[in-house]
Write an enzyme that holds these catalytic residues in place. Structure first.
Site, PDB file in Angstrom:
ATOM      1  N   CYS A 160      42.255  41.784  49.693  1.00 40.01           N
ATOM      2  CA  CYS A 160      41.702  40.468  49.645  1.00 40.01           C
ATOM      3  C   CYS A 160      42.191  39.698  50.350  1.00 40.01           C
ATOM      4  CB  CYS A 160      42.338  40.622  47.955  1.00 40.01           C
ATOM      5  SG  CYS A 160      40.987  41.901  46.702  1.00 40.01           S
ATOM      6  N   HIS A 216      41.240  34.040  44.364  1.00 43.04           N
ATOM      7  CA  HIS A 216      40.473  35.091  44.830  1.00 43.04           C
ATOM      8  C   HIS A 216      39.722  35.640  43.158  1.00 43.04           C
ATOM      9  CE1 HIS A 216      39.825  38.831  45.842  1.00 43.04           C
ATOM     10  NE2 HIS A 216      40.656  39.786  45.131  1.00 43.04           N
ATOM     11  N   ASN A 232      34.938  41.750  41.914  1.00 47.37           N
ATOM     12  CA  ASN A 232      35.659  41.527  42.762  1.00 47.37           C
ATOM     13  C   ASN A 232      35.344  42.466  43.752  1.00 47.37           C
ATOM     14  OD1 ASN A 232      37.890  41.665  44.767  1.00 47.37           O
ATOM     15  ND2 ASN A 232      39.633  42.601  43.550  1.00 47.37           N
TER      16      ASN A 232
END
Ligand code: COA
Length: 338
Positions: free
Chosen positions: A124, A265, A295
């Site tokens: 990520c 994030h 996500n």
């Protein structure tokens, strides 16, 4: 004796974000859709994560296709032709193939024939790792521009029978074009990267690599899918992102009050809220879109940056804090003057 100045440290050029773009696949998978696939509920997913729906790529739609579509928009906004791109870095953990790099396919799709292209695998944090590498490549004068991309087809690496993970992830891509900053306005002010390989087991795809090839004997175990110790990852995410944010803000010579927008994030709304609270930043200064996309790993910060940009939330001179965390463990942050 030569008249040329003594060789000292090179003068580093400031680097700005000149364009952004994003792409999300058409197919929407809602929490209600997931209720029919695993034992879960819209209520559980929404309250524990903030996610309401996510996008899923079509069968033949690959990470490189989504990356190229996001890149085209970023290039157009920056006024940079594909054939003039010098450097392409793709952050991804869901490459089209193990080799070559997804960036090579992106180069091919774009017709960016004169560029150098490679991937970074930092989960990520991948987009912000790419930002750091590209920024320094331009700052030193080695390259005149760069296209950085975060892109993922996580749906291909999710165990759709595991409710602990399948509700969390989505597909998509985001991109940005970096150029030297000419007039002093608009530049990356600071950044910070970190890694803790000792925690690699907390979040990984255990199978499919050389350590654990998929064989006829283990194929039923779905080892080539994401495995995660959610609670542990959650704790690390809050602490590491908070620290990364503080370091980047301090390196930029700013305080939290100077940050106009935090682009974190997009993994879990509770993680984002916890970081904002610890940093002392109100919700009005935090960008959130995980309710729509879940996500999307390396793509998340890139997509959020583009949405913030195109929705008019970013003004010249604004200070943005980008901060990410992911498998590795990895974390990264950057402060940008827009
Ligand atoms: N639907 C319903 N129940 C679920 C579920 C789902 N989709 N997923 C897990 N549960 C259950 C668990 O089985 C557990 O049940 P039990 O108490 O009977 O064992 C219960 O919910 C609580 O599980 P827990 O793991 O404690 O939940 P949580 O509040 O920690 O939330 C996460 C789980 C995964 C949402 C959360 O830990 C998280 O977001 N972690 C970080 C994930 C992340 O950000 N990863 C990417 C980093 S880049």
């Amino acid at each position: 004796m030569s008249d040329s100045p003594a060789a000292g440290p090179p003068t580093l050029r400031a680097v700005r974000v000149a364009g952004t773009g994003s792409y999300l696949p058409e197919k929407v998978l809602t929490n209600h859709d997931l209720e029919r696939m695993v034992e879960t509920s819209d209520e559980w997913i929404a309250t524990r994560t903030g996610i309401r729906e996510r996008r899923v790529a079509a069968e033949g739609e690959l990470t490189s296709h989504m990356a190229a579509k996001a890149a085209e928009k970023a290039l157009e906004q920056a006024g940079l032709a594909p054939e003039d791109v010098q450097l392409i870095i793709v952050g991804t953990i869901t490459p089209d193939t193990i080799t070559p790099a997804t960036a090579c396919y992106v180069q091919q799709h774009l017709g960016a024939t004169r560029s150098v292209a490679f991937d970074v695998s930092a989960a990520c944090s991948g987009f912000l790792y790419a930002l750091e590498l590209a920024r320094h490549s331009i700052a030193t004068g080695a390259f005149q521009n760069a296209l950085i991309i975060g892109a993922e087809k996580l749906s291909a690496f999710v165990n759709w029978t595991d409710r602990n993970t399948c509700v969390l992830f989505g597909d998509g891509a985001g991109a940005a074009v970096l150029l030297p900053s000419e007039n002093g306005h608009g530049k990356v002010l600071s950044s910070h990267l970190g890694t803790d390989g000792a925690q690699a087991e907390l979040l990984n795809i255990p199978g499919g690599g050389a350590a654990c090839p998929i064989t006829i004997d283990n194929v039923d175990q779905k080892l080539a899918t994401l495995a995660m110790q959610g609670r542990e990852v959650f704790k690390h995410a809050v602490n590491a992102m908070r620290r990364a944010a503080e370091v980047a803000i301090e390196k930029a010579g700013l305080t939290t009050d100077d940050i106009n927008l935090v682009i974190p994030h997009q993994a879990n709304l509770r993680i984002i809220d916890a970081i904002a609270e610890r940093l002392g930043v109100g919700k009005d200064r935090v960008f959130v879109n995980l309710d729509k996309y879940g996500n999307t790993s390396a793509a998340a910060v890139a997509i959020a940056l583009d949405e913030a940009n195109r929705s008019g939330r970013l003004h010249s001179g604004d200070h943005l804090l980008l901060v990410a965390f992911g498998a590795g463990l990895t974390w990264a942050s950057a402060v940008i003057e827009w």
